[in-house]
Motif scaffolding. Structure first.
Motif, PDB file in Angstrom:
ATOM      1  N   VAL A  57      55.601  51.066  36.621  1.00 35.43           N
ATOM      2  CA  VAL A  57      55.685  50.448  37.667  1.00 35.43           C
ATOM      3  C   VAL A  57      55.010  51.177  39.034  1.00 35.43           C
ATOM      4  CG1 VAL A  57      57.965  49.310  37.307  1.00 35.43           C
ATOM      5  CG2 VAL A  57      57.836  51.405  38.502  1.00 35.43           C
ATOM      6  N   GLU A  88      51.383  58.214  46.351  1.00 35.67           N
ATOM      7  CA  GLU A  88      51.875  57.778  47.365  1.00 35.67           C
ATOM      8  C   GLU A  88      52.942  56.914  47.431  1.00 35.67           C
ATOM      9  OE1 GLU A  88      48.763  55.268  49.818  1.00 35.67           O
ATOM     10  OE2 GLU A  88      50.666  54.211  50.507  1.00 35.67           O
ATOM     11  N   VAL A  89      54.003  57.544  48.292  1.00 36.69           N
ATOM     12  CA  VAL A  89      55.319  56.539  48.107  1.00 36.69           C
ATOM     13  C   VAL A  89      55.629  55.704  49.574  1.00 36.69           C
ATOM     14  CG1 VAL A  89      56.727  57.696  46.426  1.00 36.69           C
ATOM     15  CG2 VAL A  89      56.877  58.561  48.699  1.00 36.69           C
ATOM     16  N   ARG A 117      51.834  51.151  39.528  1.00 39.99           N
ATOM     17  CA  ARG A 117      50.822  50.443  40.025  1.00 39.99           C
ATOM     18  C   ARG A 117      51.027  49.004  39.397  1.00 39.99           C
ATOM     19  NH1 ARG A 117      47.015  51.093  43.432  1.00 39.99           N
ATOM     20  NH2 ARG A 117      46.964  53.156  43.543  1.00 39.99           N
ATOM     21  N   VAL A 118      51.327  48.033  40.203  1.00 37.77           N
ATOM     22  CA  VAL A 118      51.785  46.849  39.633  1.00 37.77           C
ATOM     23  C   VAL A 118      51.201  45.775  40.610  1.00 37.77           C
ATOM     24  CG1 VAL A 118      54.033  47.178  38.209  1.00 37.77           C
ATOM     25  CG2 VAL A 118      54.258  47.175  40.869  1.00 37.77           C
ATOM     26  N   GLU A 133      45.660  44.176  41.824  1.00 37.41           N
ATOM     27  CA  GLU A 133      45.106  45.503  41.493  1.00 37.41           C
ATOM     28  C   GLU A 133      44.177  45.333  40.506  1.00 37.41           C
ATOM     29  OE1 GLU A 133      45.837  48.365  43.303  1.00 37.41           O
ATOM     30  OE2 GLU A 133      47.713  47.688  44.368  1.00 37.41           O
ATOM     31  N   ARG A 136      57.920  52.586  43.797  1.00 34.89           N
ATOM     32  CA  ARG A 136      57.544  53.943  43.539  1.00 34.89           C
ATOM     33  C   ARG A 136      58.457  55.047  43.906  1.00 34.89           C
ATOM     34  NH1 ARG A 136      51.157  53.881  45.692  1.00 34.89           N
ATOM     35  NH2 ARG A 136      50.545  52.252  44.246  1.00 34.89           N
ATOM     36  N   ARG A 187      49.845  41.798  44.700  1.00 38.50           N
ATOM     37  CA  ARG A 187      48.399  42.501  45.133  1.00 38.50           C
ATOM     38  C   ARG A 187      47.730  42.492  43.369  1.00 38.50           C
ATOM     39  NH1 ARG A 187      48.812  47.723  49.028  1.00 38.50           N
ATOM     40  NH2 ARG A 187      49.945  46.452  50.683  1.00 38.50           N
ATOM     41  N   PHE A 233      55.503  43.784  43.500  1.00 34.51           N
ATOM     42  CA  PHE A 233      56.342  44.897  43.944  1.00 34.51           C
ATOM     43  C   PHE A 233      57.125  44.731  45.304  1.00 34.51           C
ATOM     44  CE2 PHE A 233      53.708  47.044  47.245  1.00 34.51           C
ATOM     45  CZ  PHE A 233      52.449  46.439  47.036  1.00 34.51           C
ATOM     46  N   GLY A 272      55.062  51.142  55.709  1.00 32.45           N
ATOM     47  CA  GLY A 272      55.544  50.657  54.510  1.00 32.45           C
ATOM     48  C   GLY A 272      55.869  51.683  53.299  1.00 32.45           C
ATOM     49  N   ILE A 273      57.052  51.045  52.509  1.00 32.29           N
ATOM     50  CA  ILE A 273      57.729  51.990  51.534  1.00 32.29           C
ATOM     51  C   ILE A 273      57.561  51.213  50.409  1.00 32.29           C
ATOM     52  CG2 ILE A 273      59.726  52.858  50.740  1.00 32.29           C
ATOM     53  CD1 ILE A 273      60.192  54.155  53.303  1.00 32.29           C
ATOM     54  N   GLY A 274      57.150  51.904  49.094  1.00 28.81           N
ATOM     55  CA  GLY A 274      57.257  51.038  47.854  1.00 28.81           C
ATOM     56  C   GLY A 274      58.615  51.395  47.114  1.00 28.81           C
ATOM     57  N   MET A 290      43.463  48.481  56.809  1.00 32.29           N
ATOM     58  CA  MET A 290      44.662  48.329  57.859  1.00 32.29           C
ATOM     59  C   MET A 290      43.988  48.308  59.045  1.00 32.29           C
ATOM     60  SD  MET A 290      47.306  47.560  56.111  1.00 32.29           S
ATOM     61  CE  MET A 290      48.102  47.484  54.612  1.00 32.29           C
ATOM     62  N   PHE A 340      51.200  53.765  59.815  1.00 30.94           N
ATOM     63  CA  PHE A 340      50.029  53.357  60.552  1.00 30.94           C
ATOM     64  C   PHE A 340      50.046  53.315  62.146  1.00 30.94           C
ATOM     65  CE2 PHE A 340      49.067  51.642  56.287  1.00 30.94           C
ATOM     66  CZ  PHE A 340      47.820  51.915  56.016  1.00 30.94           C
ATOM     67  N   HIS A 369      53.787  54.777  53.607  1.00 31.22           N
ATOM     68  CA  HIS A 369      52.388  54.929  54.481  1.00 31.22           C
ATOM     69  C   HIS A 369      52.675  54.639  55.899  1.00 31.22           C
ATOM     70  CE1 HIS A 369      47.741  54.442  54.243  1.00 31.22           C
ATOM     71  NE2 HIS A 369      48.067  55.302  55.274  1.00 31.22           N
TER      72      HIS A 369
HETATM   73  P1  ATP Z   1      47.635  52.653  47.062  1.00 25.81           P
HETATM   74  O1  ATP Z   1      46.660  53.489  47.585  1.00 25.81           O
HETATM   75  O2  ATP Z   1      48.416  53.474  46.037  1.00 25.81           O
HETATM   76  O3  ATP Z   1      47.061  51.666  46.128  1.00 25.81           O
HETATM   77  P2  ATP Z   1      48.349  51.395  49.451  1.00 25.81           P
HETATM   78  O4  ATP Z   1      47.815  52.442  50.347  1.00 25.81           O
HETATM   79  O5  ATP Z   1      47.302  50.181  48.872  1.00 25.81           O
HETATM   80  O6  ATP Z   1      48.746  51.963  47.863  1.00 25.81           O
HETATM   81  P3  ATP Z   1      49.932  50.525  51.211  1.00 25.81           P
HETATM   82  O7  ATP Z   1      49.159  49.273  51.572  1.00 25.81           O
HETATM   83  O8  ATP Z   1      49.900  51.400  52.144  1.00 25.81           O
HETATM   84  O9  ATP Z   1      49.452  50.849  49.655  1.00 25.81           O
HETATM   85  O10 ATP Z   1      51.380  50.041  50.922  1.00 25.81           O
HETATM   86  C1  ATP Z   1      52.696  50.739  51.293  1.00 25.81           C
HETATM   87  C2  ATP Z   1      53.571  51.156  49.868  1.00 25.81           C
HETATM   88  O11 ATP Z   1      53.636  50.040  49.109  1.00 25.81           O
HETATM   89  C3  ATP Z   1      52.797  52.235  49.489  1.00 25.81           C
HETATM   90  O12 ATP Z   1      52.988  53.604  50.044  1.00 25.81           O
HETATM   91  C4  ATP Z   1      53.325  52.312  47.936  1.00 25.81           C
HETATM   92  O13 ATP Z   1      54.747  52.859  48.082  1.00 25.81           O
HETATM   93  C5  ATP Z   1      53.523  50.922  47.660  1.00 25.81           C
HETATM   94  N1  ATP Z   1      52.566  50.290  46.849  1.00 25.81           N
HETATM   95  C6  ATP Z   1      51.422  49.712  47.283  1.00 25.81           C
HETATM   96  N2  ATP Z   1      50.570  49.215  46.458  1.00 25.81           N
HETATM   97  C7  ATP Z   1      51.570  49.236  45.237  1.00 25.81           C
HETATM   98  C8  ATP Z   1      51.511  48.873  44.019  1.00 25.81           C
HETATM   99  N3  ATP Z   1      50.315  48.119  43.269  1.00 25.81           N
HETATM  100  N4  ATP Z   1      52.643  49.009  43.148  1.00 25.81           N
HETATM  101  C9  ATP Z   1      53.659  49.487  43.455  1.00 25.81           C
HETATM  102  N5  ATP Z   1      53.760  49.870  44.805  1.00 25.81           N
HETATM  103  C10 ATP Z   1      52.714  49.761  45.687  1.00 25.81           C
END
Ligand code: ATP
Ligand code: MG
Length: 584
Positions: A149, A422-423, A151-152, A142, A462, A140, A155, A457-459, A202, A427, A425
């Protein structure tokens, strides 16, 4: 593993450019190195931690009948176009071309690819439910990669998808995932809350995030200690005290001059002005639709309340919203910010052949005798009766809740608003992808129906970083046993003394034979240096082989409790085994 041969490039000082604790410690303890903004290499210690986290995730996914896949990170444009997300994902998507000029992207998530498999292969309700997952690299771009790590741009995510024939099936699959997430984060040693969240790009109906309260997080969540209510601020509401209104004394709004009044505060202090809760705040925004079109909209709020932009975007079904530029505001409203209001603007816009939406926050419903801008510089209107004077298109929840407000559920507790990370999510996607991409099955009655999907999803990074944010001290990281890179470190205080060296080597072999991951600190360093390093990298238990060996005794140090105890050599393996495995 022998420390003398193992790559742990620790740093003496905190790196200057790292702000959050996990970033500092991951660098200092030799777990990560940066390659470019938001792109990191994971060194052996980090990879050991991440593999343990992945193992926990796998076990819990497998326990709810998850089947592990591995999908490509390189995706063709076409499949993302089918769902509409080739456009929606905007600049966050890494895009590239192959040698023939065909467009591709690097996967940010895999709803499209899993759905494309489902539509070709799943034919009947008899094949459902299916729970598919992978642990795979996501890309992504970002806008602001930051905090190590956390927000990378590249990942590792565990992403799972459920496929059911109906809503009841999805409810069950969603509940299975929720319970698995609770077990995963608990096993990883995290303290977390599950919150209601916005579904954003999403799509879909219900969505819950798993949040770890920490200042390193970029989200805000509201929680109620009394009843356990928890919501992302983008969804959170609160119970407001009703305001006793008198019916407007005026039969129509009355304009009055307000020279130099620009803000809510200015109007409070202006003679003949109004308290904030009697003012209507009018904010002009531009919403972007899924098709990429821009639509002007006015958001109305009570003067003492703040807009949450995600709530506005969600209410409009927009992919994003932005404040209108000064020139757009003047063009649309005929005045500058500070003198804006909703009275009569829709008619004016209509007359000019424009479509302008008015969205109002629920707290304004039924309010009378309010004050707002007159859409004429330096003028306001008083005696505004919202129902009578403003043509509201949509009533919804737009305001941001604040700490100290009353809980919307139990109404007795007060809300606490805090930063969180957020670790995970989960849906309920519903049929968004199956309808747009044509993934259907035959149901019990032989009727073709779209598959009802969920996505989860799980990071992985994170979890690792959140664990450090929660568990560290002045000396370094404090891993919980389940995700520690090693179960135990055997520290030989002086490698030059043959007796200590031999005892250390023997203990190392015995602990390994007991099924433990052992690091033997066989370096030719002073004991003090070795203790400091072991504390920094955070191994949960340390067995120190020192002088007391003459008495067949070693020291067992608990990193979290910072307590040492003398233990007899012939008992130490069983003790460590018990302690380390209890946490798995
Ligand atoms: P955020 O709101 O923090 O940008 P997101 O809502 O875009 O996250 P999801 O698409 O729900 O993230 O992705 C599922 C999981 O992936 C998140 O709960 C998080 O643990 C992880 N994740 C998402 N974006 C990143 C990122 N840029 N770097 C590291 N981990 C990430
Ligand atoms: Mg999310």
């Amino acid at each position: 593993m022998r420390w003398s041969q193992f790559f742990i490039p620790t740093l003496r000082e905190d790196p200057a450019d790292a702000e959050v604790v996990s970033h500092k410690l991951l660098l200092r303890a030799g777990l990560i190195r940066q390659l470019a903004a938001g792109i990191y290499s994971y060194l052996p210690l980090a990879w050991r931690v991440m593999r343990r986290i992945e193992k926990i995730i796998r076990e819990e996914m497998d326990a709810i009948n998850g089947q592990e896949f591995l999908l490509p990170a390189l995706n063709p444009k076409e499949v993302w176009e089918e769902s509409g997300r080739w456009t929606v994902m905007g600049d966050n998507m890494f895009r590239l071309k192959d040698r023939r000029g065909a467009e591709l992207c690097l996967g940010m998530t895999h709803e499209e690819i899993f759905t494309s498999i489902a539509r070709h292969e799943l034919r009947s309700y008899k094949q459902l439910p299916q729970v598919w997952y992978q642990i795979q690299t996501k890309f992504r771009d970002e806008q602001r990669p930051k905090s190590g790590v956390l927000r990378v741009r590249q990942f590792i995510m565990k992403d799972a998808y459920s496929f059911d024939v109906d809503q009841a099936g999805l409810d069950k699959s969603f509940e299975d995932q929720r319970a698995a997430y609770v077990r995963i984060f608990t096993r990883c040693g995290l303290k977390f809350s599950m919150v209601e969240a916005s579904s954003g790009a999403m799509g879909g109906s219900a969505s819950n995030e798993f949040m770890v309260k920490t200042d390193a997080g970029e989200d805000l969540i509201a929680t109620c200690e009394s009843c356990g209510y928890a919501a992302n601020l983008e969804k959170a509401t609160s119970k407001l005290d009703a305001i006793a209104d008198e019916p407007s004394a005026l039969s129509a709004p009355e304009e009055f001059p307000t020279p130099n009044v620009r803000t809510i505060e200015d109007l409070i202090n202006f003679p003949g002005g109004a308290v904030a809760s009697r003012q209507i705040k009018s904010l002009v925004y531009v919403a972007k639709t899924e098709a990429g079109e821009e639509q002007p909209v006015i958001a109305l709020l009570r003067g003492d309340q703040q807009l949450h932009e995600t709530k506005l975007a969600d209410a409009l079904g927009a992919t994003e919203v932005r404040p209108a530029h000064p020139e757009e505001i003047r063009d649309l409203m005929g005045a500058a910010a500070g003198s804006l209001g909703g009275v009569g603007v829709k008619q004016k816009a209509k007359a000019a052949g424009r479509d302008l939406r008015i969205v109002a926050d629920n707290a304004l419903r039924g309010r009378t005798d309010m004050t707002t801008g007159a859409n004429k510089d330096d003028h306001h209107l008083r005696g505004v009766d919202i129902g009578r004077d403003i043509e509201v298109d949509q009533w919804t929840d737009l305001r941001m809740v604040a700490s100290g407000e009353r809980c919307p559920v139990c109404e007795a507790g007060t809300l606490d608003v805090a930063k969180a990370l957020e670790v995970g999510h989960i849906f309920k996607l519903g049929t968004k992808y199956s309808v747009s991409m044509g993934a259907n099955v035959l149901d019990q009655n032989g009727k073709e129906v779209p598959i009802v999907m969920g996505s989860y999803g799980i990071g992985v990074e994170r979890i690792m970083a959140a664990a450090i944010e929660l568990h560290h001290d002045a000396d370094g990281i404090v891993w919980t046993p389940a995700i520690a890179p090693f179960d135990v470190v055997v520290t030989v205080t002086n490698m030059k003394q043959q007796e200590l060296k031999d005892a250390g080597e023997k203990l190392y072999r015995e602990l390994q034979a007991a099924g433990l991951d052992v690091l033997l600190d066989d370096r030719d360093e002073r004991a003090g240096v070795k203790f400091k390093d072991a504390d920094l990298i955070g191994i949960p238990f340390r067995v120190t082989v020192g002088k007391k060996i003459t008495d067949s005794t070693v020291e067992l140090f608990d990193r979290a409790k910072k307590e040492s105890a003398d233990v007899k050599l012939d008992e130490v393996v069983a003790r460590v085994q018990q302690l380390a495995l209890a946490g798995r």
